[in-house]
Design a protein around this motif. Structure first.
Motif, PDB file in Angstrom:
ATOM      1  N   ILE A   1       0.753  -1.179  -0.076  1.00  0.00           N
ATOM      2  CA  ILE A   1       0.123   0.011   0.038  1.00  0.00           C
ATOM      3  C   ILE A   1       0.839   1.258  -0.080  1.00  0.00           C
ATOM      4  O   ILE A   1       1.778   1.379   0.801  1.00  0.00           O
ATOM      5  N   GLU A   2       0.500   2.072  -0.771  1.00  0.00           N
ATOM      6  CA  GLU A   2       1.458   3.259  -0.817  1.00  0.00           C
ATOM      7  C   GLU A   2       1.162   4.561   0.049  1.00  0.00           C
ATOM      8  O   GLU A   2      -0.215   4.521   0.226  1.00  0.00           O
ATOM      9  N   PHE A   3       2.042   5.217   0.575  1.00  0.00           N
ATOM     10  CA  PHE A   3       1.642   6.311   1.381  1.00  0.00           C
ATOM     11  C   PHE A   3       2.604   7.562   0.962  1.00  0.00           C
ATOM     12  O   PHE A   3       3.641   7.243   0.530  1.00  0.00           O
ATOM     13  N   ARG A   4       2.273   8.741   1.081  1.00  0.00           N
ATOM     14  CA  ARG A   4       3.176   9.844   1.044  1.00  0.00           C
ATOM     15  C   ARG A   4       3.079  10.357   2.178  1.00  0.00           C
ATOM     16  O   ARG A   4       1.963  10.724   2.961  1.00  0.00           O
ATOM     17  N   ASN A   5       4.522  10.987   2.580  1.00  0.00           N
ATOM     18  CA  ASN A   5       4.628  11.680   3.757  1.00  0.00           C
ATOM     19  C   ASN A   5       5.694  12.617   3.749  1.00  0.00           C
ATOM     20  O   ASN A   5       6.913  12.255   3.614  1.00  0.00           O
ATOM     21  N   ALA A   6       5.573  13.956   3.774  1.00  0.00           N
ATOM     22  CA  ALA A   6       6.587  14.903   3.468  1.00  0.00           C
ATOM     23  C   ALA A   6       7.609  15.217   4.550  1.00  0.00           C
ATOM     24  O   ALA A   6       8.754  15.117   4.424  1.00  0.00           O
ATOM     25  N   GLU A   7       7.051  14.901   5.615  1.00  0.00           N
ATOM     26  CA  GLU A   7       7.909  14.740   6.840  1.00  0.00           C
ATOM     27  C   GLU A   7       9.052  13.905   6.746  1.00  0.00           C
ATOM     28  O   GLU A   7      10.067  14.056   7.498  1.00  0.00           O
ATOM     29  N   LEU A   8       8.721  12.734   6.245  1.00  0.00           N
ATOM     30  CA  LEU A   8       9.905  11.647   6.286  1.00  0.00           C
ATOM     31  C   LEU A   8      10.926  11.990   5.658  1.00  0.00           C
ATOM     32  O   LEU A   8      12.130  11.836   5.962  1.00  0.00           O
ATOM     33  N   VAL A   9      10.977  12.772   4.392  1.00  0.00           N
ATOM     34  CA  VAL A   9      12.113  13.306   3.781  1.00  0.00           C
ATOM     35  C   VAL A   9      12.916  14.048   4.503  1.00  0.00           C
ATOM     36  O   VAL A   9      14.028  14.169   4.639  1.00  0.00           O
ATOM     37  N   ALA A  10      12.052  14.906   5.109  1.00  0.00           N
ATOM     38  CA  ALA A  10      12.591  16.064   6.006  1.00  0.00           C
ATOM     39  C   ALA A  10      13.662  15.185   7.224  1.00  0.00           C
ATOM     40  O   ALA A  10      14.542  15.643   7.547  1.00  0.00           O
ATOM     41  N   LEU A  11      12.773  14.371   7.698  1.00  0.00           N
ATOM     42  CA  LEU A  11      13.374  13.608   8.747  1.00  0.00           C
ATOM     43  C   LEU A  11      14.765  12.946   8.096  1.00  0.00           C
ATOM     44  O   LEU A  11      15.797  13.007   9.033  1.00  0.00           O
ATOM     45  N   ARG A  12      14.653  12.339   7.183  1.00  0.00           N
ATOM     46  CA  ARG A  12      15.785  11.569   6.544  1.00  0.00           C
ATOM     47  C   ARG A  12      16.885  12.933   6.395  1.00  0.00           C
ATOM     48  O   ARG A  12      18.145  12.351   6.721  1.00  0.00           O
ATOM     49  N   ASP A  13      16.764  13.746   5.921  1.00  0.00           N
ATOM     50  CA  ASP A  13      17.662  14.983   5.542  1.00  0.00           C
ATOM     51  C   ASP A  13      18.233  15.320   6.862  1.00  0.00           C
ATOM     52  O   ASP A  13      19.416  15.670   7.166  1.00  0.00           O
ATOM     53  N   THR A  14      17.512  15.509   7.958  1.00  0.00           N
ATOM     54  CA  THR A  14      17.977  16.092   9.211  1.00  0.00           C
ATOM     55  C   THR A  14      19.115  15.018   9.912  1.00  0.00           C
ATOM     56  O   THR A  14      19.916  15.303  10.237  1.00  0.00           O
ATOM     57  N   VAL A  15      18.457  13.836   9.714  1.00  0.00           N
ATOM     58  CA  VAL A  15      19.399  12.729  10.349  1.00  0.00           C
ATOM     59  C   VAL A  15      20.776  12.611   9.491  1.00  0.00           C
ATOM     60  O   VAL A  15      21.826  12.390  10.173  1.00  0.00           O
ATOM     61  N   ALA A  16      20.489  12.505   8.249  1.00  0.00           N
ATOM     62  CA  ALA A  16      21.819  12.670   7.427  1.00  0.00           C
ATOM     63  C   ALA A  16      22.697  13.715   7.642  1.00  0.00           C
ATOM     64  O   ALA A  16      24.043  13.313   7.880  1.00  0.00           O
ATOM     65  N   MET A  17      22.197  15.037   7.894  1.00  0.00           N
ATOM     66  CA  MET A  17      23.108  15.896   8.071  1.00  0.00           C
ATOM     67  C   MET A  17      23.777  15.800   9.487  1.00  0.00           C
ATOM     68  O   MET A  17      24.967  16.085   9.267  1.00  0.00           O
ATOM     69  N   LYS A  18      22.938  15.327  10.141  1.00  0.00           N
ATOM     70  CA  LYS A  18      23.510  15.200  11.664  1.00  0.00           C
ATOM     71  C   LYS A  18      24.667  14.355  11.537  1.00  0.00           C
ATOM     72  O   LYS A  18      25.711  14.238  12.392  1.00  0.00           O
ATOM     73  N   HIS A  19      24.887  13.288  10.709  1.00  0.00           N
ATOM     74  CA  HIS A  19      25.883  12.388  10.480  1.00  0.00           C
ATOM     75  C   HIS A  19      26.893  12.841   9.295  1.00  0.00           C
ATOM     76  O   HIS A  19      27.752  11.814   8.989  1.00  0.00           O
ATOM     77  N   SER A  20      26.912  13.824   8.690  1.00  0.00           N
ATOM     78  CA  SER A  20      27.630  14.482   7.771  1.00  0.00           C
ATOM     79  C   SER A  20      27.472  13.332   6.684  1.00  0.00           C
ATOM     80  O   SER A  20      28.435  12.808   6.000  1.00  0.00           O
ATOM     81  N   PHE A  21      26.467  12.828   6.374  1.00  0.00           N
ATOM     82  CA  PHE A  21      26.148  11.719   5.422  1.00  0.00           C
ATOM     83  C   PHE A  21      25.454  12.405   4.222  1.00  0.00           C
ATOM     84  O   PHE A  21      24.523  13.254   4.494  1.00  0.00           O
TER      85      PHE A  21
END
Lengths: 160, 160
Positions: B117-137
């Motif tokens: 089942i598909e879903f869209r959630n804009a927060e997720l990408v934001a969360l992903r980028d926040t986490v990535a940035m925190k790890h210099s990833f």
DNA sequence: TTTCATGCAAAATGTTTGCACACGA
DNA sequence: TCGTGTGCAAACATTTTGCATGAAA
């Protein structure tokens, strides 16, 4: 639910061994030498590993104590079922890590050097449950892996 | 309420065909009958499918139009590389879906009936980028799948 | 002494590859 | 023509399974 996210372990009532023994007992399975050796090996350190790593780590040393591949695979499946290990699939192979007594987390996967970096984010589970509820879905777990380049590999790929 | 994801599209400058042709041209690859047939088949409808589905949909013997398994695998890899398809791995097999001209989304996977089942959630990408940035990833993508039971299977498993 | 587990090898699975021939540009 | 692509089968990598033997309980 206690917030243990800032610690490296979660308090648990039983040792991994006690828990595995319980799991085996309930299903009329036996505590064998092999399962003993494998569980000890697996809980020796907090690492990500796959079936082949165990073969290698067992291999050359214990000349008489050879454990077959099939047994390793069978035992890994039991450890996952018992809730002691978590399995994830990274580029086609199963990779394992401690689950029992270890806090909930997800991973960054560097597609260049293949390293797995752990991170914890409480929002993620909240987000997951929100999405699940919106779809009348009963979530039992999730897989979240962020793909990209770790710091070292970014440097390596943008010249010396 | 389900949000009709499967009828939404993203505006794109080129048709999938134009884009694939461009991809092929840049790499000195050729527009063959097989690639033509496969791309048409794949973009016929918005569905999740795997390599075997294509084998089946191509039929047993299309009057000499048989496309080998190897070609199907090779072409699917090209379509992923060209950015037309997205690949995900569900219980050990590669499953594909449209990527080009289709909005970013993730999936709920019912482990009982295997439905996606598909879903869209804009927060997720934001969360992903926040986490990535925190790890210099440097994040280039992610895989997020929520596992559990869909509504129908919850009902089925708690009795009639 | 009765299950259950193990080791081995073979099988299953899903995908990739080597090669001779076919075909698109 | 020339270099790519294709089909086929064999190779591959990982995991599972059938079976006779060996070990827990």
């Amino acid at each position: 639910m206690p917030d243990n996210l800032s610690h490296n372990t979660v308090e648990v009532a039983l040792t991994p061994w006690e828990r595995f023994a319980e799991y085996l007992h309930i299903r009329n399975k036996r505590i064998t030498q092999q399962r003993r050796v494998l569980l000890d090996l697996v809980f020796e350190a907090h690492e990500h590993f796959d079936a082949d790593d165990l073969v290698v780590r067992l291999g050359p040393t214990d000349a008489g104590k050879k454990i077959g591949r099939a047994t390793i695979y069978r035992t890994l499946n039991e450890l996952v079922e018992a809730g002691l290990l978590r399995r994830m699939v990274i580029s086609g192979r199963s990779v394992y890590e401690h689950d029992y007594g270890y806090p909930q987390h997800d991973h960054l996967h560097c597609t260049a050097c293949n390293r797995l970096i752990e991170f914890r984010n409480a929002e993620l589970v909240a987000l997951r449950d929100t999405v699940a509820m919106k779809h009348s879905f009963r979530a039992t777990g999730h897989r979240f892996i962020i793909l990209g380049l770790c710091r070292a590999c970014q440097a390596r790929y943008s010249g010396p």
